[in-house]
Write a protein that holds these residues in place. Structure first.
Motif, PDB file in Angstrom:
ATOM      1  N   ASN A  17       2.970   5.740   5.171  1.00 58.47           N
ATOM      2  CA  ASN A  17       3.877   4.820   5.852  1.00 58.47           C
ATOM      3  C   ASN A  17       4.330   3.665   4.970  1.00 58.47           C
ATOM      4  O   ASN A  17       4.825   2.667   5.455  1.00 58.47           O
ATOM      5  N   ASN A  18       4.078   3.808   3.685  1.00 54.81           N
ATOM      6  CA  ASN A  18       4.487   2.749   2.764  1.00 54.81           C
ATOM      7  C   ASN A  18       5.405   3.289   1.700  1.00 54.81           C
ATOM      8  O   ASN A  18       5.148   4.357   1.142  1.00 54.81           O
ATOM      9  N   GLU A  19       6.445   2.549   1.409  1.00 56.20           N
ATOM     10  CA  GLU A  19       7.373   2.908   0.341  1.00 56.20           C
ATOM     11  C   GLU A  19       6.608   2.894  -0.993  1.00 56.20           C
ATOM     12  O   GLU A  19       6.693   3.821  -1.778  1.00 56.20           O
ATOM     13  N   SER A  20       5.869   1.809  -1.197  1.00 51.21           N
ATOM     14  CA  SER A  20       5.050   1.722  -2.406  1.00 51.21           C
ATOM     15  C   SER A  20       3.833   0.851  -2.131  1.00 51.21           C
ATOM     16  O   SER A  20       3.830   0.035  -1.214  1.00 51.21           O
ATOM     17  N   ILE A  21       2.828   1.029  -2.929  1.00 51.25           N
ATOM     18  CA  ILE A  21       1.578   0.313  -2.737  1.00 51.25           C
ATOM     19  C   ILE A  21       0.942   0.163  -4.115  1.00 51.25           C
ATOM     20  O   ILE A  21       1.103   1.049  -4.962  1.00 51.25           O
ATOM     21  N   ASN A  22       0.311  -0.979  -4.366  1.00 52.97           N
ATOM     22  CA  ASN A  22      -0.237  -1.069  -5.721  1.00 52.97           C
ATOM     23  C   ASN A  22      -1.723  -0.728  -5.760  1.00 52.97           C
ATOM     24  O   ASN A  22      -2.435  -0.781  -4.759  1.00 52.97           O
ATOM     25  N   SER A  23      -2.160  -0.389  -6.981  1.00 56.92           N
ATOM     26  CA  SER A  23      -3.511   0.145  -7.137  1.00 56.92           C
ATOM     27  C   SER A  23      -4.586  -0.875  -6.775  1.00 56.92           C
ATOM     28  O   SER A  23      -5.684  -0.501  -6.366  1.00 56.92           O
ATOM     29  N   LEU A  24      -4.260  -2.183  -6.886  1.00 52.12           N
ATOM     30  CA  LEU A  24      -5.259  -3.193  -6.529  1.00 52.12           C
ATOM     31  C   LEU A  24      -5.498  -3.179  -5.018  1.00 52.12           C
ATOM     32  O   LEU A  24      -6.632  -3.257  -4.546  1.00 52.12           O
ATOM     33  N   GLN A  25      -4.371  -3.032  -4.282  1.00 48.78           N
ATOM     34  CA  GLN A  25      -4.489  -2.941  -2.820  1.00 48.78           C
ATOM     35  C   GLN A  25      -5.282  -1.698  -2.443  1.00 48.78           C
ATOM     36  O   GLN A  25      -6.149  -1.727  -1.580  1.00 48.78           O
ATOM     37  N   ILE A  26      -4.944  -0.589  -3.104  1.00 50.61           N
ATOM     38  CA  ILE A  26      -5.647   0.666  -2.782  1.00 50.61           C
ATOM     39  C   ILE A  26      -7.145   0.497  -3.032  1.00 50.61           C
ATOM     40  O   ILE A  26      -7.975   0.863  -2.204  1.00 50.61           O
ATOM     41  N   SER A  27      -7.471  -0.109  -4.163  1.00 52.70           N
ATOM     42  CA  SER A  27      -8.873  -0.296  -4.516  1.00 52.70           C
ATOM     43  C   SER A  27      -9.570  -1.141  -3.456  1.00 52.70           C
ATOM     44  O   SER A  27     -10.702  -0.848  -3.065  1.00 52.70           O
ATOM     45  N   GLN A  28      -8.847  -2.175  -2.961  1.00 54.14           N
ATOM     46  CA  GLN A  28      -9.453  -3.049  -1.970  1.00 54.14           C
ATOM     47  C   GLN A  28      -9.668  -2.319  -0.632  1.00 54.14           C
ATOM     48  O   GLN A  28     -10.744  -2.390  -0.047  1.00 54.14           O
ATOM     49  N   THR A  29      -8.636  -1.576  -0.191  1.00 54.00           N
ATOM     50  CA  THR A  29      -8.787  -0.905   1.114  1.00 54.00           C
ATOM     51  C   THR A  29      -9.737   0.280   1.074  1.00 54.00           C
ATOM     52  O   THR A  29     -10.448   0.542   2.040  1.00 54.00           O
ATOM     53  N   THR A  30      -9.738   1.011  -0.032  1.00 55.83           N
ATOM     54  CA  THR A  30     -10.605   2.192  -0.060  1.00 55.83           C
ATOM     55  C   THR A  30     -12.012   1.873  -0.567  1.00 55.83           C
ATOM     56  O   THR A  30     -12.929   2.665  -0.367  1.00 55.83           O
ATOM     57  N   GLY A  31     -12.135   0.742  -1.235  1.00 53.83           N
ATOM     58  CA  GLY A  31     -13.448   0.390  -1.777  1.00 53.83           C
ATOM     59  C   GLY A  31     -13.777   1.163  -3.048  1.00 53.83           C
ATOM     60  O   GLY A  31     -14.897   1.106  -3.542  1.00 53.83           O
ATOM     61  N   VAL A  32     -12.786   1.903  -3.581  1.00 57.40           N
ATOM     62  CA  VAL A  32     -13.036   2.627  -4.829  1.00 57.40           C
ATOM     63  C   VAL A  32     -12.783   1.673  -5.987  1.00 57.40           C
ATOM     64  O   VAL A  32     -11.734   1.016  -6.035  1.00 57.40           O
ATOM     65  N   ASN A  33     -13.705   1.597  -6.882  1.00 57.25           N
ATOM     66  CA  ASN A  33     -13.581   0.738  -8.060  1.00 57.25           C
ATOM     67  C   ASN A  33     -12.286   1.054  -8.810  1.00 57.25           C
ATOM     68  O   ASN A  33     -11.912   2.206  -8.960  1.00 57.25           O
ATOM     69  N   HIS A  34     -11.605  -0.019  -9.269  1.00 54.20           N
ATOM     70  CA  HIS A  34     -10.244   0.161  -9.789  1.00 54.20           C
ATOM     71  C   HIS A  34     -10.156   1.147 -10.951  1.00 54.20           C
ATOM     72  O   HIS A  34      -9.268   1.996 -10.992  1.00 54.20           O
ATOM     73  N   GLN A  35     -11.126   1.044 -11.836  1.00 56.22           N
ATOM     74  CA  GLN A  35     -11.110   1.930 -13.006  1.00 56.22           C
ATOM     75  C   GLN A  35     -11.204   3.408 -12.598  1.00 56.22           C
ATOM     76  O   GLN A  35     -10.494   4.266 -13.109  1.00 56.22           O
ATOM     77  N   GLU A  36     -12.074   3.674 -11.650  1.00 56.79           N
ATOM     78  CA  GLU A  36     -12.250   5.044 -11.156  1.00 56.79           C
ATOM     79  C   GLU A  36     -10.966   5.502 -10.454  1.00 56.79           C
ATOM     80  O   GLU A  36     -10.509   6.633 -10.622  1.00 56.79           O
ATOM     81  N   LEU A  37     -10.383   4.573  -9.707  1.00 57.82           N
ATOM     82  CA  LEU A  37      -9.164   4.876  -8.967  1.00 57.82           C
ATOM     83  C   LEU A  37      -8.032   5.306  -9.895  1.00 57.82           C
ATOM     84  O   LEU A  37      -7.294   6.248  -9.601  1.00 57.82           O
ATOM     85  N   VAL A  38      -7.927   4.631 -11.049  1.00 59.75           N
ATOM     86  CA  VAL A  38      -6.867   4.964 -12.006  1.00 59.75           C
ATOM     87  C   VAL A  38      -6.957   6.434 -12.408  1.00 59.75           C
ATOM     88  O   VAL A  38      -5.950   7.123 -12.521  1.00 59.75           O
ATOM     89  N   GLY A  39      -8.172   6.914 -12.561  1.00 62.34           N
ATOM     90  CA  GLY A  39      -8.382   8.328 -12.882  1.00 62.34           C
ATOM     91  C   GLY A  39      -7.772   9.230 -11.820  1.00 62.34           C
ATOM     92  O   GLY A  39      -7.055  10.187 -12.131  1.00 62.34           O
ATOM     93  N   TYR A  40      -8.028   8.929 -10.549  1.00 58.69           N
ATOM     94  CA  TYR A  40      -7.457   9.738  -9.450  1.00 58.69           C
ATOM     95  C   TYR A  40      -5.938   9.656  -9.454  1.00 58.69           C
ATOM     96  O   TYR A  40      -5.250  10.656  -9.247  1.00 58.69           O
ATOM     97  N   LEU A  41      -5.428   8.440  -9.708  1.00 56.41           N
ATOM     98  CA  LEU A  41      -3.968   8.260  -9.691  1.00 56.41           C
ATOM     99  C   LEU A  41      -3.299   9.119 -10.758  1.00 56.41           C
ATOM    100  O   LEU A  41      -2.291   9.771 -10.503  1.00 56.41           O
ATOM    101  N   LEU A  42      -3.914   9.134 -11.948  1.00 53.14           N
ATOM    102  CA  LEU A  42      -3.315   9.915 -13.034  1.00 53.14           C
ATOM    103  C   LEU A  42      -3.305  11.408 -12.709  1.00 53.14           C
ATOM    104  O   LEU A  42      -2.353  12.120 -13.001  1.00 53.14           O
ATOM    105  N   GLN A  43      -4.379  11.851 -12.050  1.00 50.50           N
ATOM    106  CA  GLN A  43      -4.429  13.270 -11.659  1.00 50.50           C
ATOM    107  C   GLN A  43      -3.364  13.588 -10.615  1.00 50.50           C
ATOM    108  O   GLN A  43      -2.693  14.617 -10.681  1.00 50.50           O
ATOM    109  N   LEU A  44      -3.208  12.684  -9.655  1.00 50.30           N
ATOM    110  CA  LEU A  44      -2.193  12.908  -8.617  1.00 50.30           C
ATOM    111  C   LEU A  44      -0.794  12.874  -9.215  1.00 50.30           C
ATOM    112  O   LEU A  44       0.101  13.611  -8.791  1.00 50.30           O
ATOM    113  N   GLU A  45      -0.632  12.037 -10.226  1.00 50.50           N
ATOM    114  CA  GLU A  45       0.686  11.950 -10.857  1.00 50.50           C
ATOM    115  C   GLU A  45       0.987  13.224 -11.648  1.00 50.50           C
ATOM    116  O   GLU A  45       2.099  13.739 -11.610  1.00 50.50           O
TER     117      GLU A  45
END
Ligand code: PHE
Length: 518
Positions: A17-45
């Protein structure tokens, strides 16, 4: 894998439901550490579910000290709390913090004084004490320290508890930075948007379509990884040319370019007749000794040559002809039939000259240029520059007009094409040529003249018995293949060029041989 999927799905549903969202917000809402999250983002990309854009911003972050306070209390508050009703002396307060009071006389000794000033506990206490006064927690009256009021809150801790709301550049931020409880750091994060394959649920991507998926129809619901067309292929292990073959090829191309035709050289075992006798080399010549030549034991003797030819060669050796008196000795038929490993490629040339003479009988005279490159064998003691088998290159020109000058011209042109321009000719002796010349070239690494070949005009005593007409001249030259190869590829020991000593990796990585003509 499952956890990875869960995180991927969390990220994807945040985007739903969001046009865009930044990784810091994602890290905060999901509780996934930012560095780890970047790994998931790159895979999804990579799977085209999302697209990301790299961003940077300055952020206020807690220092280690700031974190410690957040998890317990500030230093000034600790002092405030330790103060009893009615106050306490400085010495007693310090005791509570484990700070030893040095005896008076010792304190006067400069060395000890310095040591006490370095005491980290004391330093921390002084800092806290100063702050406690500044913050209005404590007061000092006639040497007694007491609380200003009861039940004061730990203001700094409270502030740190609200840390996330503190704006960079605000007075609160400035204060925290001043007190080294916070600092500014640049963080990298991502803006995340939906990609072309976006879907709120992540589907596993298969690397390959399997027979099973085809048969059970699963392929319809499967996602497949796209093929990376830019990926480099695996290195193919294949045959590679030996340096000698590379140089050999280049030499033959130069000679073909000069109009020479290659002779067949596929006969390593030759009769002494073609290797020596037909070349007017007397049977007592030292080169025909077993010390220099490999003799064969089985079969020991070769087949008969044409008897007419044999007799002509025999009488040339014994009594001479064409103005020569020969060698004046008893020529042995048996000696000439002895099989040997050919000692030079001139054995190939003598046989070819006989064949040409036969053709002259039918077709009449024609000029011809021939060359050969192949193995020859000598009974040498092996060392860094000598092998018992090596290669020779030989050129032969059969022409009524052939002269010594023409021979020198051809040799100059041949060597010019492999980059050797400075040549010297030195008179020498060969049983089959007159005049004979050693060829010297300038060695660019050794910086001196080195012998690079041998040459001459074939003697009438050799040509006449073979049937070459008297007015036809034959000029020839020969050189080794190993020496120029060693110079070109900087090979120091000739023994490393053959057999188990050859380094396959070097052969594989060696450059193509391209001599530069100047
Ligand atoms: N056969 C001579 C050698 O082995 C070379 C050579 C060839 C000399 C032709 C003259 C003519 O060194």
């Amino acid at each position: 894998m499952d956890q990875k999927h869960d995180h991927a799905n969390q990220i994807l549903s945040l985007l739903e439901n969001n046009e865009s969202i930044n990784s810091l917000q994602i890290s905060q809402t999901t509780g996934v550490n930012h560095q780890e999250l970047v790994g998931y983002l790159l895979q999804l990309e990579a799977a085209n579910y999302i697209i990301t854009e790299g961003l940077k911003k300055d952020q206020l972050v807690l220092t280690e000290e700031g974190n410690t306070i957040l998890n317990s209390q500030s230093g000034e508050y600790e002092i405030y709390q330790k103060l009893p009703e009615g106050g306490i002396s400085m010495a007693d307060l310090q005791k509570q913090f484990g700070i030893e009071q040095a005896p008076k006389q010792k304190q006067e000794q400069g060395e000890k004084k310095e040591k006490q000033a370095e005491d980290p506990k004391k330093k921390l206490f002084d800092l806290g004490f100063g702050n406690a006064k500044k913050m209005g927690y404590i007061k000092m009256d006639k040497g007694i320290i007491s609380k200003v009021a009861n039940d004061l809150p730990d203001k700094i801790k409270q502030e740190l508890q609200q840390f996330n709301e503190i704006k960079l550049g605000s007075p609160q931020a400035k204060l925290l930075i001043e007190r080294k409880l916070a600092s500014i750091s640049t963080i990298k994060y991502f803006e995340v948007k939906k990609g072309v394959k976006y879907s709120p649920k992540f589907r596993e991507q298969f690397a390959a379509l399997t027979t099973e998926q085809l048969l059970n129809g699963e392929w319809k619901d499967c996602d497949y990884k796209s093929i990376n067309l830019n990926a480099e292929g695996e290195k193919i292990s294949m045959g590679n040319l030996h340096p000698l073959l590379k140089v050999r090829k280049q030499f033959s191309q130069i000679l073909i370019g000069l109009g020479f035709e290659e002779m067949a050289t596929n006969q390593f075992v030759e009769s002494s007749f073609w290797n020596f006798d037909a070349l007017f080399q007397p049977q007592k010549h030292p080169a025909r000794d077993a010390h220099d030549t490999f003799f064969c034991s089985d079969p020991e003797l070769s087949e008969e040559v044409d008897t007419q030819l044999r007799d002509k060669v025999k009488s040339m050796h014994q009594t001479g002809g064409v103005g020569s008196i020969g060698y004046q000795y008893e020529w042995s038929h048996e000696e000439a039939r002895k099989n040997i490993l050919r000692t030079h490629t001139t054995a190939v040339s003598s046989k070819m000259l006989y064949r040409i003479a036969q053709q002259y009988k039918e077709k009449g005279y024609f000029p011809k240029k021939y060359f050969s490159i192949d193995k020859v064998f000598r009974n040498e003691t092996l060392d860094a520059t000598h092998l018992a088998e090596f290669h020779q290159i030989e050129g032969v020109v059969i022409d009524k007009n052939a002269s010594l000058g023409q021979l020198m011209g051809i040799i100059r042109e041949f060597f010019r094409q492999i980059g050797i321009n400075k040549l010297w000719f030195k008179p020498t002796y060969n049983p089959y040529t007159e005049p004979s010349m050693e060829i010297y070239g300038y060695h660019p690494i050794l910086k001196k003249k080195v012998e690079i070949g041998n040459s001459g005009v074939f003697r009438p005593e050799m040509l006449a018995p073979l049937g070459i007409p008297e007015d036809v001249n034959v000029i020839a030259w020969g050189l080794g293949l190993e020496r120029p190869t060693m110079i070109y590829y900087d090979i120091r020991d000739i023994r490393t060029m053959v057999g188990p000593e050859v380094k396959v990796e070097t052969v594989r990585s060696n450059a193509f041989c391209v001599f530069e003509s100047k």
